[in-house]
Design a protein around this motif. Structure first.
Motif, PDB file in Angstrom:
ATOM      1  N   SER A 182       0.687  -1.201   0.125  1.00 35.34           N
ATOM      2  CA  SER A 182       0.045  -0.088  -0.085  1.00 35.34           C
ATOM      3  C   SER A 182       0.813   1.175   0.024  1.00 35.34           C
ATOM      4  O   SER A 182       2.107   1.348   0.281  1.00 35.34           O
ATOM      5  CB  SER A 182      -0.902   0.077   1.264  1.00 35.34           C
ATOM      6  N   LEU A 185       0.454   4.707   4.835  1.00 36.78           N
ATOM      7  CA  LEU A 185      -0.884   5.319   5.362  1.00 36.78           C
ATOM      8  C   LEU A 185      -0.670   5.487   7.097  1.00 36.78           C
ATOM      9  O   LEU A 185       0.183   4.873   7.858  1.00 36.78           O
ATOM     10  CB  LEU A 185      -1.652   3.966   5.587  1.00 36.78           C
ATOM     11  N   ARG A 259       1.121   1.627   7.070  1.00 36.20           N
ATOM     12  CA  ARG A 259       1.497   1.118   5.600  1.00 36.20           C
ATOM     13  C   ARG A 259       1.425  -0.618   5.714  1.00 36.20           C
ATOM     14  O   ARG A 259       2.144  -1.136   6.531  1.00 36.20           O
ATOM     15  CB  ARG A 259       2.831   1.519   5.156  1.00 36.20           C
ATOM     16  N   TRP A 260       0.800  -1.203   4.385  1.00 36.33           N
ATOM     17  CA  TRP A 260       0.881  -2.557   4.694  1.00 36.33           C
ATOM     18  C   TRP A 260       2.174  -2.940   4.137  1.00 36.33           C
ATOM     19  O   TRP A 260       2.563  -2.791   3.262  1.00 36.33           O
ATOM     20  CB  TRP A 260      -0.216  -3.127   3.524  1.00 36.33           C
ATOM     21  N   VAL A 332      -4.724  -9.360   1.779  1.00 34.10           N
ATOM     22  CA  VAL A 332      -4.607  -8.016   0.982  1.00 34.10           C
ATOM     23  C   VAL A 332      -5.573  -7.872  -0.163  1.00 34.10           C
ATOM     24  O   VAL A 332      -6.109  -6.909  -0.228  1.00 34.10           O
ATOM     25  CB  VAL A 332      -2.960  -8.124   0.461  1.00 34.10           C
ATOM     26  N   ARG A 336      -8.367  -5.047  -0.480  1.00 35.12           N
ATOM     27  CA  ARG A 336      -8.387  -4.129  -1.688  1.00 35.12           C
ATOM     28  C   ARG A 336      -9.774  -4.057  -2.445  1.00 35.12           C
ATOM     29  O   ARG A 336     -10.269  -3.282  -2.746  1.00 35.12           O
ATOM     30  CB  ARG A 336      -7.270  -4.346  -2.649  1.00 35.12           C
ATOM     31  N   TYR A 339     -12.228  -1.995  -0.165  1.00 38.67           N
ATOM     32  CA  TYR A 339     -12.159  -0.690  -0.281  1.00 38.67           C
ATOM     33  C   TYR A 339     -12.669  -0.124  -1.657  1.00 38.67           C
ATOM     34  O   TYR A 339     -13.352   1.011  -1.576  1.00 38.67           O
ATOM     35  CB  TYR A 339     -10.591   0.024  -0.350  1.00 38.67           C
ATOM     36  N   MET A 347      -5.551   3.198  -2.507  1.00 39.90           N
ATOM     37  CA  MET A 347      -4.633   2.215  -2.978  1.00 39.90           C
ATOM     38  C   MET A 347      -4.272   2.737  -4.514  1.00 39.90           C
ATOM     39  O   MET A 347      -3.304   2.254  -5.012  1.00 39.90           O
ATOM     40  CB  MET A 347      -5.335   0.839  -3.277  1.00 39.90           C
TER      41      MET A 347
END
Length: 349
Positions: A182, A185, A259-260, A332, A336, A339, A347
């Motif tokens: 990502s 964040l 952050r992923w 993940v 996604r 979202y 993203m």
């Protein structure tokens, strides 16, 4: 207090971190008869002051079965400050589910109480906990992890399990590479005092999407509401959400890098990474504590298998690495999609 000098001999397992992942790993190993020591930089807390409200963490009822598995059943109820039966995502309400025993209920828990009782349960299994101890480095011999160096000395073990959460001690010290999923964040959370004018259902959780992030409301009736906001990192006003702008904040606002990210690998000869120490997704994934417990159990079982059949240790470590990566990448993908369905565009930045 446990003294480091009492544990100079070779241990089976040293676990870094005393949160859900660390306690799950330690409990799993201890139940198999292994000699386990937890090392944590946290202080031992026998008398928690819970008079001041703190941000609560929301857990799914599925956590209960994992706690039972590690001998910590009921800890979640002890730490629960409020219940919820479903989640509003925008205007759509989704119940958590139900079975023959009735409607499922999630809990908003006080994490300090939860961790404290987890630590007590693990100690009852014979696991020693070394509090107030900072891990300074990882000890290597012929590229194999053989121990840790702390502020008080060295500890040697057949395996190190890193469950240090966002500190990610082993991954950083061993220079494992990070894979990012990502953009940067940031997440901030706090507690607001609410009253009878609060417009939201106090017996549900609320996920409120926005173009560049989201808001999560976790009411604690009748007086408080934990809130969390996530946004792309940048020049942001770290204020409470608009839904609570007219309500006073109690306590401090907490911040976190969300952050992923995933370490590659998540295990190596002599070391296994669990929970957030291995990989992090933002709270919208909704199963942080569940995943921490699950990976702690899996990591503990991997160590048990490695010590039982040493000739197949590399196979067991490869299996754990593959398992963790598959779990992470599937979440993940799901997040996604979630979202995108709610018009959250972070993203794409």
């Amino acid at each position: 207090m446990l003294q480091l000098s009492n544990h100079r001999k070779l241990l089976d397992v040293v676990v870094i971190g005393s949160g859900p992942a660390g306690c799950a790993a330690a409990s799993t190993c201890a139940k198999a008869g292994l000699h386990v020591l937890i090392v944590t930089d946290e202080a031992e807390q026998n008398n928690l002051d819970v008079s001041i409200p703190v941000p609560l963490e929301s857990i799914h009822p599925g956590v209960s079965s994992l706690l039972e598995k590690i001998g910590a059943g009921g800890v979640e109820q002890t730490a629960s400050q409020a219940l919820y039966s479903g989640i509003y995502a925008g205007k759509t309400y989704t119940p958590l589910g139900e079975d023959s025993d009735g409607i499922w209920q999630g809990m908003h828990i006080n994490r300090r109480i939860f961790n404290n009782h987890l630590q007590q349960r693990v100690q009852e299994l014979g696991v020693k906990v070394l509090f107030n101890e900072k891990v300074e480095n990882i000890i290597l011999e012929d590229n194999k992890v053989i121990g840790i160096k702390t502020t008080s000395g060295e500890l040697h073990a057949k395996y190190i399990i890193d469950a240090s959460g966002k500190q990610s001690i082993a991954g950083k010290k061993l220079n494992f590479k990070r894979k990012f999923f990502s953009p940067p964040l940031v997440c901030w959370t706090g507690v607001s005092i609410i009253d009878e004018k609060f417009l939201y259902d106090q017996y549900a959780s609320h996920f409120i999407p926005g173009k560049e992030g989201w808001t999560w409301l976790a009411p604690q009736p009748p007086k408080y509401c934990t809130w969390t906001k996530l946004s792309v990192k940048g020049e942001k006003s770290f204020s409470p959400p608009d839904e609570l702008k007219d309500y006073p904040i109690v306590g401090k606002i907490q911040f976190a890098n969300m952050r992923w990210r995933l370490f590659r690998p998540v295990c190596s000869e002599g070391v296994i990474l669990c929970g957030d120490a291995a990989g992090i997704l933002d709270p919208a994934a909704g199963q942080g504590i569940f995943n921490a417990l699950l990976s702690g159990i899996q990591g503990g079982n991997t160590v048990i298998a490695c010590l039982k059949e040493t000739d197949f240790a590399s196979f067991q470590l490869a299996f754990y690495d593959d398992w963790f990566v598959q779990q992470f990448e599937e979440k993940v993908k799901q997040l996604r999609l979630y979202y995108a369905e709610h018009g959250i565009n972070i993203m794409n930045q």
